[in-house]
Motif scaffolding. Structure first.
Motif, PDB file in Angstrom:
ATOM      1  N   ASN A 154      24.515 -53.916  -9.372  1.00  0.00           N
ATOM      2  CA  ASN A 154      24.443 -52.574  -9.951  1.00  0.00           C
ATOM      3  C   ASN A 154      23.789 -51.645  -8.925  1.00  0.00           C
ATOM      4  OD1 ASN A 154      23.731 -50.234 -11.379  1.00  0.00           O
ATOM      5  ND2 ASN A 154      23.469 -51.363 -13.292  1.00  0.00           N
ATOM      6  N   LEU A 155      24.567 -50.713  -8.374  1.00  0.00           N
ATOM      7  CA  LEU A 155      24.078 -49.879  -7.276  1.00  0.00           C
ATOM      8  C   LEU A 155      23.061 -48.833  -7.718  1.00  0.00           C
ATOM      9  CD1 LEU A 155      27.286 -49.448  -5.100  1.00  0.00           C
ATOM     10  CD2 LEU A 155      25.545 -51.259  -5.072  1.00  0.00           C
ATOM     11  N   SER A 156      22.825 -48.723  -9.024  1.00  0.00           N
ATOM     12  CA  SER A 156      21.707 -47.898  -9.491  1.00  0.00           C
ATOM     13  C   SER A 156      20.383 -48.477  -8.990  1.00  0.00           C
ATOM     14  CB  SER A 156      21.695 -47.823 -11.018  1.00  0.00           C
ATOM     15  OG  SER A 156      22.845 -47.179 -11.515  1.00  0.00           O
ATOM     16  N   ASN A 157      20.372 -49.758  -8.729  1.00  0.00           N
ATOM     17  CA  ASN A 157      19.187 -50.449  -8.213  1.00  0.00           C
ATOM     18  C   ASN A 157      18.740 -49.799  -6.899  1.00  0.00           C
ATOM     19  OD1 ASN A 157      17.382 -52.244  -6.977  1.00  0.00           O
ATOM     20  ND2 ASN A 157      18.592 -54.065  -7.443  1.00  0.00           N
ATOM     21  N   ARG A 158      19.612 -49.822  -5.903  1.00  0.00           N
ATOM     22  CA  ARG A 158      19.186 -49.264  -4.613  1.00  0.00           C
ATOM     23  C   ARG A 158      19.090 -47.743  -4.654  1.00  0.00           C
ATOM     24  NH1 ARG A 158      24.395 -51.188  -1.029  1.00  0.00           N
ATOM     25  NH2 ARG A 158      25.752 -49.379  -1.291  1.00  0.00           N
ATOM     26  N   GLN A 159      19.847 -47.106  -5.531  1.00  0.00           N
ATOM     27  CA  GLN A 159      19.769 -45.650  -5.642  1.00  0.00           C
ATOM     28  C   GLN A 159      18.380 -45.222  -6.123  1.00  0.00           C
ATOM     29  OE1 GLN A 159      21.941 -43.569  -4.532  1.00  0.00           O
ATOM     30  NE2 GLN A 159      21.105 -41.638  -5.297  1.00  0.00           N
ATOM     31  N   ALA A 160      17.772 -46.025  -7.006  1.00  0.00           N
ATOM     32  CA  ALA A 160      16.428 -45.711  -7.491  1.00  0.00           C
ATOM     33  C   ALA A 160      15.441 -45.624  -6.342  1.00  0.00           C
ATOM     34  CB  ALA A 160      15.980 -46.778  -8.498  1.00  0.00           C
ATOM     35  N   HIS A 161      15.573 -46.529  -5.381  1.00  0.00           N
ATOM     36  CA  HIS A 161      14.641 -46.533  -4.249  1.00  0.00           C
ATOM     37  C   HIS A 161      14.990 -45.459  -3.226  1.00  0.00           C
ATOM     38  CE1 HIS A 161      12.538 -50.055  -5.683  1.00  0.00           C
ATOM     39  NE2 HIS A 161      13.713 -50.594  -5.972  1.00  0.00           N
ATOM     40  N   TYR A 162      16.265 -45.101  -3.144  1.00  0.00           N
ATOM     41  CA  TYR A 162      16.665 -43.978  -2.285  1.00  0.00           C
ATOM     42  C   TYR A 162      16.067 -42.677  -2.824  1.00  0.00           C
ATOM     43  CZ  TYR A 162      19.631 -40.454  -0.078  1.00  0.00           C
ATOM     44  OH  TYR A 162      20.072 -39.355   0.610  1.00  0.00           O
ATOM     45  N   GLU A 163      16.029 -42.555  -4.153  1.00  0.00           N
ATOM     46  CA  GLU A 163      15.568 -41.318  -4.769  1.00  0.00           C
ATOM     47  C   GLU A 163      14.050 -41.234  -4.889  1.00  0.00           C
ATOM     48  OE1 GLU A 163      17.526 -41.075  -8.537  1.00  0.00           O
ATOM     49  OE2 GLU A 163      19.525 -40.757  -7.658  1.00  0.00           O
ATOM     50  N   THR A 164      13.355 -42.381  -4.924  1.00  0.00           N
ATOM     51  CA  THR A 164      11.912 -42.335  -5.193  1.00  0.00           C
ATOM     52  C   THR A 164      11.071 -43.012  -4.102  1.00  0.00           C
ATOM     53  OG1 THR A 164      11.890 -44.375  -6.541  1.00  0.00           O
ATOM     54  CG2 THR A 164      12.356 -42.309  -7.680  1.00  0.00           C
ATOM     55  N   THR A 165      11.267 -44.298  -3.890  1.00  0.00           N
ATOM     56  CA  THR A 165      10.390 -45.047  -2.982  1.00  0.00           C
ATOM     57  C   THR A 165      10.493 -44.540  -1.549  1.00  0.00           C
ATOM     58  OG1 THR A 165      11.025 -46.947  -4.366  1.00  0.00           O
ATOM     59  CG2 THR A 165       9.568 -47.373  -2.495  1.00  0.00           C
ATOM     60  N   GLY A 166      11.707 -44.343  -1.067  1.00  0.00           N
ATOM     61  CA  GLY A 166      11.897 -43.852   0.293  1.00  0.00           C
ATOM     62  C   GLY A 166      11.218 -42.510   0.537  1.00  0.00           C
ATOM     63  N   PRO A 167      11.494 -41.503  -0.308  1.00  0.00           N
ATOM     64  CA  PRO A 167      10.826 -40.211  -0.120  1.00  0.00           C
ATOM     65  C   PRO A 167       9.305 -40.292  -0.194  1.00  0.00           C
ATOM     66  CG  PRO A 167      12.720 -39.968  -1.573  1.00  0.00           C
ATOM     67  CD  PRO A 167      12.556 -41.433  -1.335  1.00  0.00           C
ATOM     68  N   GLU A 168       8.777 -41.131  -1.078  1.00  0.00           N
ATOM     69  CA  GLU A 168       7.323 -41.277  -1.173  1.00  0.00           C
ATOM     70  C   GLU A 168       6.743 -41.787   0.141  1.00  0.00           C
ATOM     71  OE1 GLU A 168       6.156 -43.664  -4.544  1.00  0.00           O
ATOM     72  OE2 GLU A 168       7.500 -42.570  -5.890  1.00  0.00           O
ATOM     73  N   ILE A 169       7.370 -42.809   0.716  1.00  0.00           N
ATOM     74  CA  ILE A 169       6.870 -43.388   1.967  1.00  0.00           C
ATOM     75  C   ILE A 169       6.952 -42.375   3.104  1.00  0.00           C
ATOM     76  CG2 ILE A 169       7.333 -45.152   3.725  1.00  0.00           C
ATOM     77  CD1 ILE A 169       8.210 -47.008   1.415  1.00  0.00           C
ATOM     78  N   TRP A 170       8.051 -41.639   3.170  1.00  0.00           N
ATOM     79  CA  TRP A 170       8.211 -40.634   4.228  1.00  0.00           C
ATOM     80  C   TRP A 170       7.120 -39.563   4.130  1.00  0.00           C
ATOM     81  CZ3 TRP A 170      10.639 -40.242   8.673  1.00  0.00           C
ATOM     82  CH2 TRP A 170      10.798 -38.989   9.258  1.00  0.00           C
ATOM     83  N   GLU A 171       6.880 -39.094   2.909  1.00  0.00           N
ATOM     84  CA  GLU A 171       5.871 -38.057   2.711  1.00  0.00           C
ATOM     85  C   GLU A 171       4.461 -38.588   2.957  1.00  0.00           C
ATOM     86  OE1 GLU A 171       6.560 -36.570  -1.196  1.00  0.00           O
ATOM     87  OE2 GLU A 171       8.597 -35.866  -0.720  1.00  0.00           O
ATOM     88  N   GLN A 172       4.183 -39.810   2.485  1.00  0.00           N
ATOM     89  CA  GLN A 172       2.839 -40.369   2.641  1.00  0.00           C
ATOM     90  C   GLN A 172       2.499 -40.639   4.099  1.00  0.00           C
ATOM     91  OE1 GLN A 172       3.594 -43.563  -0.189  1.00  0.00           O
ATOM     92  NE2 GLN A 172       1.985 -42.812  -1.546  1.00  0.00           N
ATOM     93  N   THR A 173       3.489 -40.975   4.906  1.00  0.00           N
ATOM     94  CA  THR A 173       3.250 -41.238   6.326  1.00  0.00           C
ATOM     95  C   THR A 173       3.456 -39.993   7.180  1.00  0.00           C
ATOM     96  OG1 THR A 173       5.544 -41.925   6.765  1.00  0.00           O
ATOM     97  CG2 THR A 173       3.991 -43.636   6.060  1.00  0.00           C
ATOM     98  N   GLU A 174       3.801 -38.893   6.533  1.00  0.00           N
ATOM     99  CA  GLU A 174       4.095 -37.641   7.232  1.00  0.00           C
ATOM    100  C   GLU A 174       5.136 -37.851   8.333  1.00  0.00           C
ATOM    101  OE1 GLU A 174       0.097 -36.617   8.413  1.00  0.00           O
ATOM    102  OE2 GLU A 174      -0.148 -35.340   6.650  1.00  0.00           O
ATOM    103  N   GLY A 175       6.092 -38.745   8.044  1.00  0.00           N
ATOM    104  CA  GLY A 175       7.189 -38.996   8.968  1.00  0.00           C
ATOM    105  C   GLY A 175       6.833 -39.857  10.162  1.00  0.00           C
ATOM    106  N   ARG A 176       5.639 -40.445  10.179  1.00  0.00           N
ATOM    107  CA  ARG A 176       5.201 -41.243  11.337  1.00  0.00           C
ATOM    108  C   ARG A 176       5.685 -42.688  11.279  1.00  0.00           C
ATOM    109  NH1 ARG A 176      -0.950 -41.018  11.344  1.00  0.00           N
ATOM    110  NH2 ARG A 176      -0.627 -40.787   9.097  1.00  0.00           N
ATOM    111  N   ILE A 177       6.217 -43.130  10.167  1.00  0.00           N
ATOM    112  CA  ILE A 177       6.625 -44.524  10.009  1.00  0.00           C
ATOM    113  C   ILE A 177       7.639 -44.927  11.078  1.00  0.00           C
ATOM    114  CG2 ILE A 177       8.313 -43.821   8.247  1.00  0.00           C
ATOM    115  CD1 ILE A 177       8.018 -46.645   7.044  1.00  0.00           C
TER     116      ILE A 177
END
Length: 457
Positions: A154-177
């Motif tokens: 079910n591709l809603s699985n990875r879409q959830a992380h594209y919409e939430t987890t990924g953006p959170e990590i990018w913002e929390q690391t200020e793009g330094r990851i």
């Protein structure tokens, strides 16, 4: 810094926005900063809350899940918990199928949340009718108004992380990851986060934690689905014997396998050194960082995602007996008493020097043992073992009528309860298969080769 005060209308609104926490003591030998995305701050204590809610809400929107329906899912426990939260809030019934290798804590928690749990065998092929995949599909076909999310495809699985987890990590690391590391099971977390991060910076490296017995690493490197790679393993939550549709191998730069033992020990190390009480796969994920640290530079910035909370593994990786039974804990400082604790409440079986050999054979069969002390007037004067009896009876079938004293060998060596294992293990030879432990007074117990192997193996 103060945390924003939040008020929610239901528990599912609390999903997401989990903290990023720097790893310090455990990462001292890593050449760059390592931060943990700690997903047990989700209300269901795992990253699976995100995709569970997404699968349900997408199904509601397109009509696959209707009011009063039943959700049926195959799960290692955490997806089930996320589904249970949403089902409770939204009024759905939930049925979960699980492998029997999953912890009892996970099963008990799901039942407490109102789910019906079907426990299925681990050591069967995915298409076997008793596998937890097949049982979920069968129940979906049999139960009216039911919905099978199928987290693997079910591709809603990875879409959830594209919409939430990924953006959170990018913002929390200020793009330094520069590196994202995570265990791979259904593939939703790694693929969803990887897609988002690589859209922001295609140079970000995505590393997946795999386990021995899983097909991911070889398939990623060769394109070959090798069934010979598949065998039973203990690590929970990562690795697969199938290729879920959610795993986008094109977004993953590297898979690294971590042993069952290392994953368990590192999870315990994270608790002791960082105060993070985490699940099994967290140990495997940090194991990847540790095993690949030679590829990291001081200018890198690593984020490793820790899936879930350690409360679901209290009876397993955080239980010393469970760990010792699997040879995961070092056996230093063991003394004779440690080897008999589990059966010290039982009387020591023995046979009198004047009893017939047939009595010894009967005792061995009844209690599934292979050797016996021989006594006279309460003293240990000899020993019998199955090999001695076997040889005697093969040579002369009437030997069963002989007396124990006629066939006995030297008595077993006797050690004190506090004798270190290093001082008595040399007693075990090809001819001596046991030692006796004096626990006090006339209380003796036996240590066999099997006892030694079980605790030291």
């Amino acid at each position: 810094m103060t945390r924003e005060k939040r008020v929610y209308n239901s528990i599912i609104e609390a999903i997401g926005n989990t903290p990023l926490i720097r790893l310090n003591r455990i990462a001292q030998d890593i050449p760059c900063p390592v931060y943990a995305k700690v997903e047990y701050f989700n209300p269901g204590h795992s990253t699976k809350d995100r995709m569970a809610l997404k699968m349900i809400e997408d199904a509601e929107r397109d009509g696959r899940l209707k009011p009063g329906g039943t959700i049926i899912e195959c799960t290692s426990g955490n997806t089930g918990m996320g589904l249970a939260l949403a089902a409770a809030v939204k009024g759905y019934k939930l049925i979960c199928t699980m492998n029997d290798k999953q912890s009892k804590e996970k099963m008990d928690i799901l039942r407490a949340m109102g789910a019906e749990v079907y426990v299925c065998p681990t050591n069967v092929a995915p298409d076997h009718p008793d596998s937890y995949y097949s049982v979920a599909r069968r129940l979906n076909q049999e139960i009216p108004n039911s919905f099978f999310p199928n987290q693997y495809d079910n591709l809603s699985n990875r879409q959830a992380h594209y919409e939430t987890t990924g953006p959170e990590i990018w913002e929390q690391t200020e793009g330094r990851i520069t590196h994202f590391v995570v265990g791979v099971g259904t593939g939703g977390t790694i693929s969803g986060v990887a897609r988002y991060l690589k859209e922001k910076n295609p140079n970000i490296q995505i590393w997946g934690a795999d386990t021995y017995g899983s097909v991911f690493k070889k398939y990623h490197e060769t394109g070959i689905f090798d069934e010979n790679e598949i065998y039973s393993y203990i690590t929970e939550g990562i690795g697969e014997d199938i290729l879920p549709a959610n795993v986008d191998f094109s977004l993953i730069d590297r898979f690294e396998k971590v042993t069952d033992k290392d994953g368990a020990l590192i999870a315990r190390e994270l608790a002791k050194k960082e105060g993070l009480f985490l699940g099994y796969s967290a140990g495997s994920a940090f194991g990847v960082v540790r095993q690949l640290k030679h590829l990291l530079k001081p200018t890198d910035f690593v984020v490793v995602l820790f899936h879930d909370h350690g409360s679901r593994y209290v009876g397993k990786i955080y239980n010393d007996d469970w760990m010792r039974e699997r040879g995961f804990l070092p056996q230093n400082n063991k003394v004779a008493k440690d080897f008999v604790d589990k059966h010290s409440r039982l009387p020591l079986l023995h046979i009198g020097v004047g009893e017939p050999v047939s009595n010894a054979i009967r005792l061995m069969r009844k209690h599934s043992i292979s050797q016996l002390p021989v006594t006279r007037d309460g003293q240990f004067v000899g020993s019998l073992d199955e090999r001695t009896l076997f040889n005697a009876v093969i040579e002369d079938p009437t030997a069963v009528n002989k007396l124990a004293g006629e066939l006995m060998k030297e008595p077993f060596p006797i050690v004190e309860a506090t004798t270190p294992v290093e001082e008595f293990k040399h007693y075990f030879t090809a001819d001596v298969g046991a030692v006796l432990v004096r626990l006090g007074g006339n209380d003796y117990h036996i240590i066999t080769r099997n006892d030694l192997i079980a605790l030291l193996g």
